[in-house]
Design a protein around this motif. Structure first.
Motif, PDB file in Angstrom:
ATOM      1  N   THR A 234      28.586  40.694  52.821  1.00 22.26           N
ATOM      2  CA  THR A 234      28.293  40.899  51.404  1.00 22.26           C
ATOM      3  C   THR A 234      29.048  42.108  50.859  1.00 22.26           C
ATOM      4  O   THR A 234      29.583  42.083  49.743  1.00 22.26           O
ATOM      5  CB  THR A 234      26.781  41.081  51.185  1.00 22.26           C
ATOM      6  N   VAL A 235      29.112  43.174  51.658  1.00 20.47           N
ATOM      7  CA  VAL A 235      29.857  44.362  51.238  1.00 20.47           C
ATOM      8  C   VAL A 235      31.322  44.008  51.008  1.00 20.47           C
ATOM      9  O   VAL A 235      31.922  44.414  50.000  1.00 20.47           O
ATOM     10  CB  VAL A 235      29.725  45.478  52.286  1.00 20.47           C
ATOM     11  N   ASN A 236      31.914  43.254  51.936  1.00 18.84           N
ATOM     12  CA  ASN A 236      33.325  42.869  51.774  1.00 18.84           C
ATOM     13  C   ASN A 236      33.528  41.977  50.555  1.00 18.84           C
ATOM     14  O   ASN A 236      34.561  42.066  49.877  1.00 18.84           O
ATOM     15  CB  ASN A 236      33.810  42.160  53.049  1.00 18.84           C
ATOM     16  N   ASP A 237      32.544  41.121  50.257  1.00 14.64           N
ATOM     17  CA  ASP A 237      32.638  40.299  49.042  1.00 14.64           C
ATOM     18  C   ASP A 237      32.636  41.182  47.797  1.00 14.64           C
ATOM     19  O   ASP A 237      33.364  40.928  46.830  1.00 14.64           O
ATOM     20  CB  ASP A 237      31.470  39.306  48.975  1.00 14.64           C
ATOM     21  N   HIS A 238      31.798  42.232  47.814  1.00 17.09           N
ATOM     22  CA  HIS A 238      31.768  43.160  46.690  1.00 17.09           C
ATOM     23  C   HIS A 238      33.118  43.862  46.532  1.00 17.09           C
ATOM     24  O   HIS A 238      33.625  44.025  45.420  1.00 17.09           O
ATOM     25  CB  HIS A 238      30.660  44.193  46.878  1.00 17.09           C
ATOM     26  N   PHE A 239      33.710  44.275  47.651  1.00 13.69           N
ATOM     27  CA  PHE A 239      35.020  44.927  47.587  1.00 13.69           C
ATOM     28  C   PHE A 239      36.061  43.981  46.990  1.00 13.69           C
ATOM     29  O   PHE A 239      36.857  44.379  46.136  1.00 13.69           O
ATOM     30  CB  PHE A 239      35.467  45.365  48.983  1.00 13.69           C
ATOM     31  N   LYS A 240      36.052  42.731  47.420  1.00 13.83           N
ATOM     32  CA  LYS A 240      37.028  41.772  46.899  1.00 13.83           C
ATOM     33  C   LYS A 240      36.868  41.587  45.392  1.00 13.83           C
ATOM     34  O   LYS A 240      37.862  41.477  44.664  1.00 13.83           O
ATOM     35  CB  LYS A 240      36.866  40.434  47.625  1.00 13.83           C
ATOM     36  N   ALA A 241      35.620  41.549  44.932  1.00  9.70           N
ATOM     37  CA  ALA A 241      35.376  41.401  43.495  1.00  9.70           C
ATOM     38  C   ALA A 241      35.912  42.615  42.735  1.00  9.70           C
ATOM     39  O   ALA A 241      36.512  42.480  41.664  1.00  9.70           O
ATOM     40  CB  ALA A 241      33.886  41.221  43.234  1.00  9.70           C
TER      41      ALA A 241
END
Length: 334
Positions: A309-316
């Motif tokens: 989830t953290v990596n998804d936030h970074f990608k966004a």
């Protein structure tokens, strides 16, 4: 209303002309003033005008608003329910309007429309449209038309800011500038770099005289004197973001204000960047942890989410801000 034409708006004056053209297709007008607002504090961060009020007159109208002396103050338009107000349409209450009789008419205008550029509960800017005397005044139908355009105008304004600059502070080319202004917003004193910083805040304007420079200080000084919130603005430029802070000067003359101008630090810049770029609350929290040097796993534990989830936030965040990786994000904000 398409937003693609904003690719042509490379400067604040070009943005003002672009918004004026778009509105003018449906609501013709003779002059305008566009002001961008810091989306967190509401203080002004840039201005563009053509055939509008001079700076001193515009300043006086805001002072009258604080004193409750006229119709359609921006503070009321921001809160709604209508974000657009018309002055000069012949309503009985206009007989007591100082702005109409002491500002509009002496300068050759007969009607004014004010629009608070509000979207998503956030003030992104304000726009004043003017019609000359002798022309049909703005009507309630005109106001309804502009009200309908507000979401599109806000989108154009936000796209301009995010195209203008990446989310980074202005490089520390010079020491911070300090400027002291009096109750009439005249510059009383300035540090050696103070006037240079004022010019950096408005790269599209040719500021030569002291009166020219004062045009860049009166809005933030006004906030310091009259707003209950923090008098702070983060100003976008093509070279990065500038932080401008103002407060009353202890021990000075009444209403003296000291203004500090410097590159916006990461902590100062992040709330405004989050607003302009549409960064969510959770994405904002992830950025804050990354700036502290935490790894994705550490951030996940602290925020009680998975590393995925953290990596998804970074990608966004990368997609919204135009950076390519975590290292670049940290670099531009640090």
């Amino acid at each position: 209303m398409s937003t693609e034409a904003t690719a042509e708006a490379r400067t604040v004056p070009e943005l003002g002309r672009e918004l004026s053209r778009r509105i003018g297709r449906l609501v013709p007008h003779d002059g305008y003033t566009l002001a961008g607002s810091d989306p967190v504090t509401g203080a002004g961060c840039f201005v563009s005008r053509e055939h509008g009020y001079c700076g001193e007159v515009f300043r006086r109208t805001l002072i009258d608003e604080v004193r409750g002396q006229d119709l359609f103050p921006f503070s009321e338009l921001v809160r709604g329910p209508a974000n657009v107000g018309v002055l000069g349409a012949g309503a009985p209450e206009e007989r007591a309007s100082r702005r109409l009789h002491e500002v509009l008419i002496p300068q050759g205008f007969g009607s004014e429309m004010r629009a608070a550029l509000v979207a998503g509960g956030v003030l992104w800017g304000t726009m004043v449209l003017l019609r000359e005397r002798g022309r049909r005044p703005f009507s309630s139908d005109d106001a309804a038309t502009v009200e309908h355009l507000l979401p599109h105008l806000c989108t154009i304004l936000r796209r301009f800011v995010t195209r203008l600059t990446t989310p980074r502070p202005l490089p520390g080319m010079r020491p911070p500038g300090v400027i002291v202004v009096d109750r009439d917003d005249r510059i009383k004193a300035a540090s050696p770099t103070g006037r240079d910083w004022l010019r950096a805040c408005t790269p599209d304007l040719d500021l030569v005289t002291e009166d020219d420079l004062a045009l860049t200080t009166w809005n933030i000084a006004f906030f310091a004197r009259h707003s209950t919130g923090e008098a702070l603005s983060r100003i976008p430029t093509a070279d990065g973001w500038i932080g401008v802070h103002a407060q009353r000067l202890d021990g000075g003359a009444p209403d003296d204000v000291v203004i500090t101008v410097q590159p916006a630090s990461a902590g100062l810049l992040l709330p405004a960047v989050a607003a302009w770029y549409g960064v969510t609350r959770r994405e904002h929290a992830v950025i804050e942890q990354a700036l502290e040097g935490l790894s994705a796993k550490q951030i996940a534990r602290r925020l009680s989410v998975s590393p995925h989830t953290v990596n998804d936030h970074f990608k966004a965040v990368y997609r919204k801000t135009g950076v390519s990786c975590r290292e670049e994000l940290i670099a531009v904000l640090s």
